[in-house]
Design an enzyme around this catalytic site. Structure first.
Site, PDB file in Angstrom:
ATOM      1  CE  LYS A  82      -9.340   8.630  -2.641  1.00 27.10           C
ATOM      2  NZ  LYS A  82      -9.555   8.049  -1.393  1.00 27.10           N
TER       3      LYS A  82
ATOM      4  CE  LYS B 285     -10.389   4.944  -3.073  1.00 28.56           C
ATOM      5  NZ  LYS B 285      -9.897   4.785  -1.092  1.00 28.56           N
TER       6      LYS B 285
HETATM    7  C1  PBG Z   1      -8.429   3.155   1.177  1.00 30.06           C
HETATM    8  C2  PBG Z   1      -8.129   5.298   1.169  1.00 30.06           C
HETATM    9  C3  PBG Z   1      -6.814   5.433  -0.515  1.00 30.06           C
HETATM   10  C4  PBG Z   1      -7.171   6.520   0.113  1.00 30.06           C
HETATM   11  C5  PBG Z   1      -8.053   7.520   0.250  1.00 30.06           C
HETATM   12  N1  PBG Z   1      -8.413   6.397   1.453  1.00 30.06           N
HETATM   13  C6  PBG Z   1      -5.936   5.067  -1.417  1.00 30.06           C
HETATM   14  C7  PBG Z   1      -5.570   4.291  -2.070  1.00 30.06           C
HETATM   15  O1  PBG Z   1      -7.803   3.432  -2.337  1.00 30.06           O
HETATM   16  O2  PBG Z   1      -5.659   4.052  -2.752  1.00 30.06           O
HETATM   17  C8  PBG Z   1      -6.225   8.423  -0.803  1.00 30.06           C
HETATM   18  C9  PBG Z   1      -6.877   9.405   0.054  1.00 30.06           C
HETATM   19  C10 PBG Z   1      -5.142   9.944  -1.329  1.00 30.06           C
HETATM   20  O3  PBG Z   1      -4.831  10.172  -2.051  1.00 30.06           O
HETATM   21  O4  PBG Z   1      -4.658  10.897  -0.250  1.00 30.06           O
HETATM   22  N2  PBG Z   1      -8.711   2.679   0.101  1.00 30.06           N
END
Ligand code: PBG
Length: 326
Positions: A251, A198
């Site tokens: 992601k 991520k």
């Molecule tokens: C929580 C989380 C996030 C997303 C999914 N889970 C936000 C982040 O990490 O700031 C983002 C998903 C999206 O942008 O569609 N940590």
């Protein structure tokens, strides 16, 4: 190339739709899509999300109505995010039996036992400061202390009926901790879909509006990955698999198709790609302005993610695309 064979003409295979359909290498299958939803308290709430046109925050009764479509279109699953009533330093609503996700899970399981429900495990929606864990006096997220909470949230979701636990916090060692906690509660059949690579990304911005989880100070760069790195994605993923991740994830998706490709080649695990909020809203915005056509753009985007190697696609366009594919 001089193979000595008669002239090869790739265009021959494009000479008619029948033929090009027959030789197509990649196709989209709604049963491999996961549709994310934002769930909130109250009744009859269907609140538009300004930065994500056509997406809403749903109260549970409204969510249940939406899920009819998920079932009819044979979408593979849903991913739930909670928009809680109450935020504090310890994210207490996230592991409360009466938390928004726990309540939603029970209702969804009651009415739609066949829909696979994935729950995002993270603290940022529930903390007053908006960070993904427990924060020390200098505003630094404390890794090991946070793990205890992530395990508690995961067990609570699994007990309320979650089919898959998906930790998105990016703390080190979280998959192992969550696996042990689930196993201790005889929840050894609940798989973990880990947000294994991520990246700290600008493309999450609309989501943070939707879930109201922007960090009140600092950023997430101490726990999310630097987009300049892809070797690191291999390391992070190998660690998560070692700790017990059943499904791995990349992601965001679009700016990371090379990472999807590399990970799929390196690891024989089901791989999910998260087509995040910013990727959704970019197309929505361009389509609204008339700069491009939404339908072909969506299918091309989702197909590229599949072609790169994703088995599962998490996308706010799941329902939209499934309708086009019908
Ligand atoms: C929580 C989380 C996030 C997303 C999914 N889970 C936000 C982040 O990490 O700031 C983002 C998903 C999206 O942008 O569609 N940590």
């Amino acid at each position: 190339m001089n193979s000595g064979y008669p002239l090869i003409r790739p265009r021959r295979l494009r000479s008619s739709l029948k033929i090009s359909n027959l030789v197509r290498e990649t196709s989209l299958d709604p049963s491999k899509f996961i549709m994310p939803y934002f769930v909130t308290h109250g009744k009859s709430v269907k609140e538009p999300i300004e930065t994500m046109p056509d997406q809403f925050r749903y109260s549970i009764d409204e969510l249940l109505k939406e899920l009819k479509e998920v079932k009819n279109l044979n979408i593979g699953g849903i991913l739930l995010f909670g928009v809680p009533e109450h935020k504090d330093e310890l994210a207490s609503e996230s592991y409360s039996d009466n938390g928004i996700i726990q309540t939603a899970l029970k209702a969804v399981k009651d009415e739609y036992p066949d829909i696979a429900v994935v729950t995002d495990v993270c603290m940022c929606d529930y903390t007053s400061h908006g960070h993904c864990g427990i924060v020390d006096e200098n505003g630094y997220v404390k890794n090991d202390e946070t793990l205890e909470y992530l395990a508690k949230i995961s067990v609570s979701y699994a007990k309320a009926g979650a089919d898959i636990i998906a930790p998105s916090d990016m703390m080190d060692g979280r998959v192992k901790k969550i696996r042990e906690a689930l196993d201790d509660e005889s929840l050894e059949n609940i798989p973990i879909m880990s947000y294994s690579s991520k990246y700290a990304s600008a493309f999450y911005e609309p989501f943070r509006d939707a879930a109201d989880c922007s960090p009140k100070f600092g950023n997430r760069k101490s726990y999310q990955m630097d987009y300049s790195n892809s070797e690191e994605a291999i390391l992070e993923t190998a660690l998560d698999i070692d700790e017990g991740a059943d499904i791995i994830m990349v992601k965001p998706a679009l700016s990371y198709l090379d990472v999807i490709y590399r990970l799929k080649k390196s690891f024989k695990r089901p791989l999910a790609a998260y087509n995040v909020s910013g990727e959704y809203s970019m197309i929505k915005a361009a389509a609204k302005l008339g700069y491009l056509k939404e339908e072909p753009a969506v299918l091309e985007m989702l197909t590229s993610i599949k072609r790169a190697g994703a088995d599962i696609i998490i996308s706010y366009y799941s329902i939209y695309a499934a309708k086009l594919l019908r």
